[in-house]
Design a protein around this motif. Sequence first.
Motif, mmCIF file in Angstrom:
data_model
loop_
_atom_site.group_PDB
_atom_site.id
_atom_site.type_symbol
_atom_site.label_atom_id
_atom_site.label_comp_id
_atom_site.label_asym_id
_atom_site.label_seq_id
_atom_site.Cartn_x
_atom_site.Cartn_y
_atom_site.Cartn_z
ATOM 1 N N HIS A 193 0.852 -1.191 0.000
ATOM 2 C CA HIS A 193 0.000 0.000 0.000
ATOM 3 C C HIS A 193 0.889 1.242 0.000
ATOM 4 O O HIS A 193 2.002 1.217 0.534
ATOM 5 C CB HIS A 193 -0.906 0.032 1.242
ATOM 6 C CG HIS A 193 -1.699 -1.207 1.450
ATOM 7 N ND1 HIS A 193 -1.272 -2.232 2.261
ATOM 8 C CD2 HIS A 193 -2.899 -1.596 0.936
ATOM 9 C CE1 HIS A 193 -2.177 -3.204 2.257
ATOM 10 N NE2 HIS A 193 -3.158 -2.844 1.459
ATOM 11 N N HIS B 247 0.887 6.526 3.895
ATOM 12 C CA HIS B 247 -0.197 7.400 4.353
ATOM 13 C C HIS B 247 -1.562 6.986 3.792
ATOM 14 O O HIS B 247 -2.504 7.781 3.819
ATOM 15 C CB HIS B 247 0.086 8.864 3.988
ATOM 16 C CG HIS B 247 1.447 9.335 4.389
ATOM 17 N ND1 HIS B 247 1.860 9.370 5.692
ATOM 18 C CD2 HIS B 247 2.495 9.775 3.635
ATOM 19 C CE1 HIS B 247 3.101 9.826 5.749
ATOM 20 N NE2 HIS B 247 3.518 10.069 4.516
ATOM 21 N N THR B 248 -1.678 5.749 3.297
ATOM 22 C CA THR B 248 -2.978 5.255 2.854
ATOM 23 C C THR B 248 -3.882 5.044 4.057
ATOM 24 O O THR B 248 -3.450 4.579 5.116
ATOM 25 C CB THR B 248 -2.814 3.931 2.074
ATOM 26 O OG1 THR B 248 -2.144 4.214 0.846
ATOM 27 C CG2 THR B 248 -4.155 3.287 1.764
ATOM 28 N N ASP B 249 -5.135 5.395 3.906
ATOM 29 C CA ASP B 249 -6.116 5.281 4.989
ATOM 30 C C ASP B 249 -6.176 3.853 5.517
ATOM 31 O O ASP B 249 -6.129 2.884 4.744
ATOM 32 C CB ASP B 249 -7.492 5.712 4.464
ATOM 33 C CG ASP B 249 -8.534 5.736 5.562
ATOM 34 O OD1 ASP B 249 -8.605 6.722 6.304
ATOM 35 O OD2 ASP B 249 -9.296 4.742 5.664
ATOM 36 N N THR B 250 -6.302 3.718 6.820
ATOM 37 C CA THR B 250 -6.329 2.383 7.432
ATOM 38 C C THR B 250 -7.526 1.560 6.958
ATOM 39 O O THR B 250 -7.453 0.334 6.902
ATOM 40 C CB THR B 250 -6.367 2.483 8.969
ATOM 41 O OG1 THR B 250 -7.496 3.289 9.367
ATOM 42 C CG2 THR B 250 -5.086 3.099 9.500
ATOM 43 N N ILE C 271 -6.476 -0.268 3.906
ATOM 44 C CA ILE C 271 -5.565 -1.363 4.229
ATOM 45 C C ILE C 271 -6.338 -2.546 4.803
ATOM 46 O O ILE C 271 -6.034 -3.714 4.496
ATOM 47 C CB ILE C 271 -4.482 -0.872 5.199
ATOM 48 C CG1 ILE C 271 -3.639 0.214 4.518
ATOM 49 C CG2 ILE C 271 -3.606 -2.022 5.674
ATOM 50 C CD1 ILE C 271 -2.640 0.893 5.432
ATOM 51 N N LYS C 272 -7.341 -2.278 5.621
ATOM 52 C CA LYS C 272 -8.157 -3.363 6.177
ATOM 53 C C LYS C 272 -9.007 -4.027 5.096
ATOM 54 O O LYS C 272 -9.246 -5.232 5.138
ATOM 55 C CB LYS C 272 -9.061 -2.818 7.287
ATOM 56 C CG LYS C 272 -8.324 -2.429 8.558
ATOM 57 C CD LYS C 272 -9.279 -1.887 9.616
ATOM 58 C CE LYS C 272 -8.535 -1.495 10.880
ATOM 59 N NZ LYS C 272 -9.458 -0.923 11.911
#
Length: 421
Positions: free
Chosen positions: A117, A120-123, A126-127
């Motif tokens: 990823h 600074h990609t939004d969590t 990532i989830k």
Amino acid sequence: MAFFRSVSRSLLWRHPKPHASLWRSLSGAAPKEERIDAAGYHVAGGPSFMRGAVFWEPNRPLTIEEFHMPRPKAGEVLIKTKACGVCHSDLHVMKGELPFSSPCVVGHEITGEVVDHGAHTDTGVIKRFPIGSHVVGAFIMPCGNCCFCVKGQEDLCEAFFAYNRAKGTLYDGETRLFLRSNGKPVYMYSMGGLAEYCVVPANALAVLPNSLPYTESAILGCAVFTAYGAMRHAAEMRAGDSVAVIGVGGVGSSCLQIAKAFGAAEIIAVDVLDEKLQSARMLGATHTVNALKEDVVDKIKEITGGMGVDVAVEALGKPLTFMQCTKSVRDGGKAVMIGLAPTNAMGEVDITRLVRRQIKIIGSYGARARQDLPHLVKLAETGIFNLQNTVSRKCKFEEANSAYEDLNHGKIVGRAVVELM
């Protein structure tokens, strides 16, 4: 055509006049710090470079080149490409019929595995797409922030058309592809999917369940995606409608299946090849018309009791089929155009009939990734959409040119897919 010779391999920079928008310094290269980042980036425990198929100029074969590993930025995902569909849109670019920045990596219909990823990609992203996830990517990659995306019209995404289709970049105005030999930038047609790895904005991805194969599922991102957008959003098709599809290649044959899934009463497939029409019967067509042997409009009206169809779809992008499409619909019917045509191609229409009989002519480029792509995955997972019958050829990475050559000569029934696994 000369550019369809077997894929050759070269690591030389061949293009004398790259588009100026990517050349930000007098040296003609990307900014120094970006080139250093590109050269230094690699997947944890994996390679620092990859191969990709490059289009240089019209009537010249694709070549396989080595690239620095493409680096995702915030909101983007690095995908290890498993399969990439062979689409007429790529062919239009390769033949010089549609303008696009070059050199570029073509291919825009992909499946693959998430390997990284962007920083600074939004969590939440990532989830949703953890490392190791199987994913499918849509060719229209919505930014999620423009006025169209906010209104749910992601198929009109302002950033996608302004940056990717106009400049061959992602939405910061930069490509993610740099040649390993000299760091020169190469443009991206959508995500530049005909490569071993590609960077895709997370908004264009959907999770692919383990029950669905990588190869056949690649067509969900363009052929099926385009068909769904045409039938669901442009045509607003309802159960019981009569439908005609003119041109039943990869996208047109997907329209047949979507029409069947939506409950069409009559589905008429039109083409010039009996082999494609025979395949169309297997995919849901109730009637077939060979346009070389019968008058298309007269035959469609005969099948529909003189009325014409509720919805006609044109999937070739030719002036003749454009006219056939508009003439095949009933009063108040919808003619949906999804076939791309060479630049400045014009279609004729009977203006008086258009006005008096409320004929609706609608253009449709694709579907809406965040809301529609998960639905398409479900259609395939449940078997309502048959992926196996739609994909008619599988080929290796090095065989991409021969696949495009056969596509150009009408020799591919359904869809061909390049396997990169």
